[in-house]
Design a protein around this motif. Structure first.
Motif, PDB file in Angstrom:
ATOM      1  N   UNK A 256       0.835  -1.203   0.000  1.00 53.38           N
ATOM      2  CA  UNK A 256       0.000   0.000   0.000  1.00 53.38           C
ATOM      3  C   UNK A 256       0.873   1.258   0.000  1.00 53.38           C
ATOM      4  N   UNK A 257       1.945   1.246   0.792  1.00 55.66           N
ATOM      5  CA  UNK A 257       2.854   2.399   0.839  1.00 55.66           C
ATOM      6  C   UNK A 257       3.556   2.573  -0.505  1.00 55.66           C
ATOM      7  N   UNK A 258       3.984   1.470  -1.116  1.00 54.87           N
ATOM      8  CA  UNK A 258       4.633   1.547  -2.428  1.00 54.87           C
ATOM      9  C   UNK A 258       3.684   2.165  -3.453  1.00 54.87           C
TER      10      UNK A 258
ATOM     11  N   UNK B  21       9.725  -5.159  -4.577  1.00 54.25           N
ATOM     12  CA  UNK B  21       9.811  -6.548  -4.149  1.00 54.25           C
ATOM     13  C   UNK B  21       9.924  -6.491  -2.632  1.00 54.25           C
ATOM     14  N   UNK B  22       9.133  -7.309  -1.949  1.00 55.23           N
ATOM     15  CA  UNK B  22       9.042  -7.249  -0.486  1.00 55.23           C
ATOM     16  C   UNK B  22       9.216  -8.658   0.071  1.00 55.23           C
ATOM     17  N   UNK B  23      10.221  -8.822   0.920  1.00 54.82           N
ATOM     18  CA  UNK B  23      10.510 -10.121   1.515  1.00 54.82           C
ATOM     19  C   UNK B  23      10.381 -10.049   3.031  1.00 54.82           C
ATOM     20  N   UNK B  24       9.817 -11.091   3.607  1.00 53.98           N
ATOM     21  CA  UNK B  24       9.728 -11.225   5.068  1.00 53.98           C
ATOM     22  C   UNK B  24      10.411 -12.535   5.448  1.00 53.98           C
TER      23      UNK B  24
ATOM     24  N   UNK C 218      12.895 -17.352   4.552  1.00 51.50           N
ATOM     25  CA  UNK C 218      11.836 -16.642   3.852  1.00 51.50           C
ATOM     26  C   UNK C 218      10.488 -17.222   4.241  1.00 51.50           C
ATOM     27  N   UNK C 219       9.577 -16.344   4.679  1.00 49.87           N
ATOM     28  CA  UNK C 219       8.241 -16.794   5.065  1.00 49.87           C
ATOM     29  C   UNK C 219       7.175 -16.222   4.144  1.00 49.87           C
ATOM     30  N   UNK C 220       7.429 -15.040   3.572  1.00 48.10           N
ATOM     31  CA  UNK C 220       6.471 -14.436   2.650  1.00 48.10           C
ATOM     32  C   UNK C 220       7.231 -13.515   1.696  1.00 48.10           C
ATOM     33  N   UNK C 221       6.690 -13.408   0.482  1.00 46.78           N
ATOM     34  CA  UNK C 221       7.341 -12.582  -0.524  1.00 46.78           C
ATOM     35  C   UNK C 221       6.293 -12.037  -1.479  1.00 46.78           C
ATOM     36  N   UNK C 222       6.500 -10.801  -1.925  1.00 45.87           N
ATOM     37  CA  UNK C 222       5.634 -10.201  -2.943  1.00 45.87           C
ATOM     38  C   UNK C 222       6.492  -9.524  -3.992  1.00 45.87           C
ATOM     39  N   UNK C 223       6.195  -9.814  -5.228  1.00 49.00           N
ATOM     40  CA  UNK C 223       6.825  -9.153  -6.375  1.00 49.00           C
ATOM     41  C   UNK C 223       5.707  -8.379  -7.051  1.00 49.00           C
ATOM     42  N   UNK C 224       5.704  -7.052  -6.876  1.00 42.62           N
ATOM     43  CA  UNK C 224       4.675  -6.238  -7.505  1.00 42.62           C
ATOM     44  C   UNK C 224       4.849  -6.296  -9.018  1.00 42.62           C
ATOM     45  N   UNK C 225       3.745  -6.315  -9.747  1.00 41.90           N
ATOM     46  CA  UNK C 225       3.792  -6.392 -11.205  1.00 41.90           C
ATOM     47  C   UNK C 225       4.752  -5.354 -11.770  1.00 41.90           C
ATOM     48  N   UNK C 226       5.664  -5.817 -12.608  1.00 40.85           N
ATOM     49  CA  UNK C 226       6.640  -4.981 -13.314  1.00 40.85           C
ATOM     50  C   UNK C 226       7.743  -4.402 -12.433  1.00 40.85           C
ATOM     51  N   UNK C 227       7.843  -4.843 -11.183  1.00 42.43           N
ATOM     52  CA  UNK C 227       8.978  -4.427 -10.347  1.00 42.43           C
ATOM     53  C   UNK C 227      10.239  -5.070 -10.928  1.00 42.43           C
ATOM     54  N   UNK C 228      11.374  -4.462 -10.680  1.00 37.90           N
ATOM     55  CA  UNK C 228      12.633  -4.954 -11.229  1.00 37.90           C
ATOM     56  C   UNK C 228      12.911  -6.384 -10.795  1.00 37.90           C
ATOM     57  N   UNK C 229      13.260  -7.228 -11.742  1.00 39.81           N
ATOM     58  CA  UNK C 229      13.601  -8.610 -11.432  1.00 39.81           C
ATOM     59  C   UNK C 229      14.869  -8.703 -10.587  1.00 39.81           C
TER      60      UNK C 229
ATOM     61  N   UNK D 287      13.105  -3.808  -1.990  1.00 40.07           N
ATOM     62  CA  UNK D 287      13.960  -3.278  -3.041  1.00 40.07           C
ATOM     63  C   UNK D 287      13.146  -3.033  -4.299  1.00 40.07           C
ATOM     64  N   UNK D 288      13.508  -1.964  -5.011  1.00 39.67           N
ATOM     65  CA  UNK D 288      12.831  -1.671  -6.272  1.00 39.67           C
ATOM     66  C   UNK D 288      12.840  -0.213  -6.652  1.00 39.67           C
ATOM     67  N   UNK D 289      13.378   0.636  -5.798  1.00 41.52           N
ATOM     68  CA  UNK D 289      13.369   2.072  -6.068  1.00 41.52           C
ATOM     69  C   UNK D 289      14.633   2.660  -5.459  1.00 41.52           C
ATOM     70  N   UNK D 290      14.577   3.922  -5.075  1.00 37.85           N
ATOM     71  CA  UNK D 290      15.703   4.519  -4.369  1.00 37.85           C
ATOM     72  C   UNK D 290      15.803   3.880  -2.992  1.00 37.85           C
TER      73      UNK D 290
END
Length: 133
Positions: A17-19, A27-30, A37-48, A114-117
């Protein structure tokens, strides 16, 4: 004690939501208390390339129980932890990784973004942590 899947998913939702709020893709890793690793999200079109970075930021924050940006300050040339980023299979020592603590202050996991500044990465990671406060 370790972070639960429900808590991890709540942190990811807040981070996503903040992104979206700051108009960036992440890309968000927990990781749990054992740095798994317990959870991960790769937002559509975020840098691979940021997939690995997010996971390494989360593990780095948990390995040393400190924000990755703080570890980065200590690992500069002449610093007490210079070259630490070469340990543990490769660490990330710039902002975007934060420990996650329970109400008593015990570290139960960590988030890596990771994915921005690096400033945006940190802001999004903090939103994930704050969602569990």
């Amino acid at each position: 004690m370790s972070i639960t899947l429900d808590q991890a998913e709540k942190a990811i939702q807040a981070a996503k939501a903040k992104a979206a709020d700051i108009n960036t893709l992440m890309n968000i890793a927990i990781v749990d208390a054992g740095a798994n690793l317990i959870a991960f999200a790769h937002m559509d079109n975020a840098w691979l390339g940021s997939i690995d970075i997010a996971q390494r930021k989360a593990r780095t924050a948990r390995y040393f129980d400190m924000p990755t940006g703080e570890l980065g300050k200590l690992s500069q040339p002449g610093g007490s932890l210079y070259n630490i980023e070469h340990s543990n299979g490769g660490l990330i020592t710039f902002p975007g990784g934060l420990p996650i603590k329970d109400a008593s202050g015990t570290v139960i996991g960590a988030i890596g973004v990771s994915g921005s500044t690096v400033e945006n990465d940190h802001t999004v990671a903090q939103a994930g942590v704050d969602a569990l406060a």
